[in-house]
Write a protein that holds these residues in place. Structure first.
Motif, PDB file in Angstrom:
ATOM      1  N   ALA A 405      -1.847  -2.121  95.056  1.00  0.00           N
ATOM      2  CA  ALA A 405      -1.551  -0.689  94.929  1.00  0.00           C
ATOM      3  C   ALA A 405      -0.799  -0.406  93.628  1.00  0.00           C
ATOM      4  N   GLY A 406       0.143  -1.285  93.280  1.00  0.00           N
ATOM      5  CA  GLY A 406       0.871  -1.113  92.021  1.00  0.00           C
ATOM      6  C   GLY A 406      -0.040  -1.238  90.822  1.00  0.00           C
ATOM      7  N   ALA A 407      -0.998  -2.163  90.887  1.00  0.00           N
ATOM      8  CA  ALA A 407      -1.959  -2.333  89.791  1.00  0.00           C
ATOM      9  C   ALA A 407      -2.814  -1.088  89.635  1.00  0.00           C
ATOM     10  N   ALA A 408      -3.288  -0.555  90.752  1.00  0.00           N
ATOM     11  CA  ALA A 408      -4.117   0.663  90.701  1.00  0.00           C
ATOM     12  C   ALA A 408      -3.332   1.833  90.115  1.00  0.00           C
ATOM     13  N   ALA A 409      -2.069   1.948  90.522  1.00  0.00           N
ATOM     14  CA  ALA A 409      -1.235   3.041  90.001  1.00  0.00           C
ATOM     15  C   ALA A 409      -1.009   2.891  88.504  1.00  0.00           C
ATOM     16  N   ALA A 410      -0.775   1.662  88.051  1.00  0.00           N
ATOM     17  CA  ALA A 410      -0.546   1.428  86.625  1.00  0.00           C
ATOM     18  C   ALA A 410      -1.793   1.748  85.814  1.00  0.00           C
ATOM     19  N   LEU A 411      -2.947   1.388  86.336  1.00  0.00           N
ATOM     20  CA  LEU A 411      -4.200   1.674  85.622  1.00  0.00           C
ATOM     21  C   LEU A 411      -4.531   3.153  85.646  1.00  0.00           C
ATOM     22  N   ALA A 412      -4.157   3.832  86.735  1.00  0.00           N
ATOM     23  CA  ALA A 412      -4.354   5.285  86.793  1.00  0.00           C
ATOM     24  C   ALA A 412      -3.538   5.978  85.711  1.00  0.00           C
ATOM     25  N   GLY A 413      -2.335   5.449  85.428  1.00  0.00           N
ATOM     26  CA  GLY A 413      -1.520   6.023  84.364  1.00  0.00           C
ATOM     27  C   GLY A 413      -2.029   5.673  82.983  1.00  0.00           C
ATOM     28  N   LEU A 414      -2.657   4.505  82.852  1.00  0.00           N
ATOM     29  CA  LEU A 414      -3.176   4.076  81.550  1.00  0.00           C
ATOM     30  C   LEU A 414      -4.449   4.817  81.169  1.00  0.00           C
ATOM     31  N   LEU A 415      -5.298   5.152  82.146  1.00  0.00           N
ATOM     32  CA  LEU A 415      -6.618   5.701  81.857  1.00  0.00           C
ATOM     33  C   LEU A 415      -6.598   6.960  80.991  1.00  0.00           C
ATOM     34  N   PRO A 416      -5.801   7.974  81.310  1.00  0.00           N
ATOM     35  CA  PRO A 416      -5.819   9.168  80.447  1.00  0.00           C
ATOM     36  C   PRO A 416      -5.354   8.881  79.015  1.00  0.00           C
ATOM     37  N   VAL A 417      -4.455   7.910  78.840  1.00  0.00           N
ATOM     38  CA  VAL A 417      -4.014   7.547  77.488  1.00  0.00           C
ATOM     39  C   VAL A 417      -5.165   6.876  76.745  1.00  0.00           C
ATOM     40  N   ASP A 418      -5.879   5.971  77.428  1.00  0.00           N
ATOM     41  CA  ASP A 418      -7.053   5.336  76.827  1.00  0.00           C
ATOM     42  C   ASP A 418      -8.077   6.387  76.390  1.00  0.00           C
ATOM     43  N   GLU A 419      -8.349   7.334  77.277  1.00  0.00           N
ATOM     44  CA  GLU A 419      -9.353   8.361  76.969  1.00  0.00           C
ATOM     45  C   GLU A 419      -8.926   9.203  75.773  1.00  0.00           C
TER      46      GLU A 419
END
Length: 543
Positions: A405-419
């Motif tokens: 769950a922590g990994a998913a949350a961290a990637l959810a926060g990273l995705l908009p920055v990547d985009e």
């Protein structure tokens, strides 16, 4: 014996390595002389992100250093994916292609020669003397009677004996007779610790300095008791369990955990035999970067053999003059290759074990001390690609350490920055989306993961192409989470298509293809079970 046409007759280990390097360099030039970075990028393009060829590994191979068979064949397959003009071919040779047979044969010759180089037959004789336990070496910490007793408790537990709670018969009345009761206790323990006949043969085959896999079966403040394959008992002292030395064993292991350790001694005491091991010494053989550690089969079950004069004894059927196997010894060659594959598997399991522990340690350190991402942010910039890569890697480590769950949350926060920084169609952004979907599924939302991956498959197909390994990986994951969401038949149908395409693009023996085949078999079976359950309900009414 006639001179071999290829000139390999009589070459020693170093000469064989130089010959292999020369052949690799000639192949590289014949295929357009690509740069090392281009070779690494091509390997990733052909075989996926995990099939990397680091610059250091390529340098070693091209300069006549020893590399493992997997890296060697990957390098050769990658070079063969270009034509003589340096143009990319449609595909690389399959792992079992006849084009690779000569490379494998020469590599086998190098590896067998490597086993016997630079070792002393005298030292081997001393090691065997220890392994046979002809005399009784000292138990570690024997100068401290209490500690030695604690370690023997671990041996007793590892051997499966039951610790007697009652005092030996007659101990109370002999209490004042100058330690006679103590002697009887020692005798009782010796009786409990007698080595079973079934273990004596296993002890005779133990060789010091080998790295083995064992299971923790007991622990106290001074160390842990372990069992090796076959039930051989052993101990690992606290200071040999991990570096730095933990306060207590339970800080680093639990009962039932698997550990890797180097055999350091075979001890005879009180009528029993047991093995003294060190996890610290075993892990030290992997060096500062376990992922790039050089595989030495002689440490993982293929100990070199010597005659009494100290000369290396080659495997039966192998001709060191011709550096090849003799005709008629196909069974011996197959046995040697099986032993090598087993040793390789043990080495890779040891690598994974250490890397997983380091990842967990880094993750804990990130929370307790200085975060890797914060370091990158301070040194570079929050939007720098290196910082974004560090955030992605840390999220994956978090998931692999057990916090999906922590990994998913961290990637959810990273995705908009990547985009925003890289763009929505950048391969790294698509990779983040794939990882986000995966850890969403691992966190318990299989349907959400499948929905996300359907979109990733569509975009990767459009941007990278239908046959790109990354696209095929997303299709495989999409099928998996579709099955986990309850649609086993749909998962099986999708995986049948993935298997067909991976076989065509990567080859039937590629690990990714084999993984898809296993998943196809699993979900086909699940779909059949679901179909039978539905039929049962229709026939006999709803349950």
């Amino acid at each position: 014996m006639a001179e071999r046409a290829d000139g390999a007759r009589g070459l020693d280990y170093e000469e064989l390595l130089r010959e292999q390097a020369d052949r690799l360099n000639r192949l590289k030039v014949a295929r357009g002389n690509p740069s090392l970075r281009a070779i690494d990028a091509r390997a990733r393009e052909l075989f996926g992100a995990k099939a990397s060829l680091p610059i250091a590994t390529q340098n070693a191979a091209f300069r006549g250093k020893y590399v493992g068979i997997d890296r060697l064949t990957l390098l050769v397959r990658t070079l063969l994916s270009w034509d003589e003009y340096g143009e990319k071919l449609d595909r690389a040779p399959d792992r079992r292609s006849p084009e690779l047979e000569e490379w494998r044969r020469r590599w086998t010759s190098i590896t067998i020669q490597r086993q016997g180089r630079g070792r002393s037959g005298l030292s081997v004789e001393r090691r065997r003397a220890k392994a046979e336990a002809v005399e009784a070496p000292r138990i570690p910490a024997a100068r401290d009677p209490e500690r030695a007793s604690h370690l023997m408790d671990l041996v007793e537990a590892a051997q499966g004996a039951t610790v007697a709670e009652a005092e030996p018969a007659g101990a109370e009345e002999d209490e004042d007779q100058d330690g006679v009761g103590e002697a009887e206790e020692s005798s009782a323990r010796a009786e409990r610790l007698t080595v079973p006949e079934t273990l004596k043969l296993l002890f005779s085959k133990i060789i010091v300095c080998q790295i083995v896999r064992c299971t923790v079966v007991a622990m106290n403040d001074d160390g842990v008791g372990v069992q090796l394959d076959g039930g051989v008992p052993g101990i690992i002292e606290l200071r040999e369990l991990a570096s730095p030395t933990p306060d207590k064993p339970s800080d680093v292991v639990e009962i039932g955990d698997e550990v890797f350790a180097e055999i350091q001694d075979v001890v005879c005491r009180l009528g029993t035999s047991f093995v003294v091991l060190s996890s610290v010494a075993a892990d030290a053989t992997l060096g500062d970067d376990p992922a790039q550690a050089e595989f030495d089969p002689t440490r993982y079950g293929m100990a070199a053999d010597y005659d009494r004069e100290g000369n290396y004894v080659y495997p039966e059927g192998f001709d060191p003059g011709a550096n090849d196997w003799l005709p008629g010894f196909e069974e011996e060659r197959a046995h040697w290759e099986l032993r090598y594959a087993t040793a390789t598997s043990l080495f890779e399991a040891h690598q994974r074990h250490v890397l997983a522990r380091l990842s967990a340690s880094e993750l804990n350190q990130a929370g307790e001390d200085t975060d890797v991402v914060e370091d990158s942010t301070r040194a570079l910039d929050a939007d720098d690609p290196a910082t974004l890569d560090a955030r992605h890697d840390l999220a994956i480590a978090q998931g692999e350490a057990g916090d999906a769950a922590g990994a998913a949350a961290a990637l959810a926060g990273l995705l908009p920055v990547d985009e925003r920084v890289r763009g929505v169609d950048d391969p790294s952004t698509l990779h983040t989306r794939h990882s986000y979907a995966h850890w969403t599924g691992e966190a318990g939302d299989a349907a959400g993961a499948a929905e996300m991956l359907a979109s990733v498959v569509e975009d990767r197909t459009r941007v990278l192409g239908a046959d790109d390994p990354a696209t095929l990986a997303s299709r495989h994951s999409y099928a998996h989470w579709t099955g986990e969401a309850g649609d086993a038949a749909g998962a099986a149908e999708m995986l049948a298509s993935v298997v067909e395409d991976r076989t065509r693009v990567l080859g039937a023996d590629d690990p990714a293809t084999l993984a898809s085949q296993r998943s196809l078999a699993h979900w086909t079976e699940q779909a059949q079970n679901q179909s039978r359950q539905s039929s049962f309900k229709r026939l006999f009414g709803r349950g």
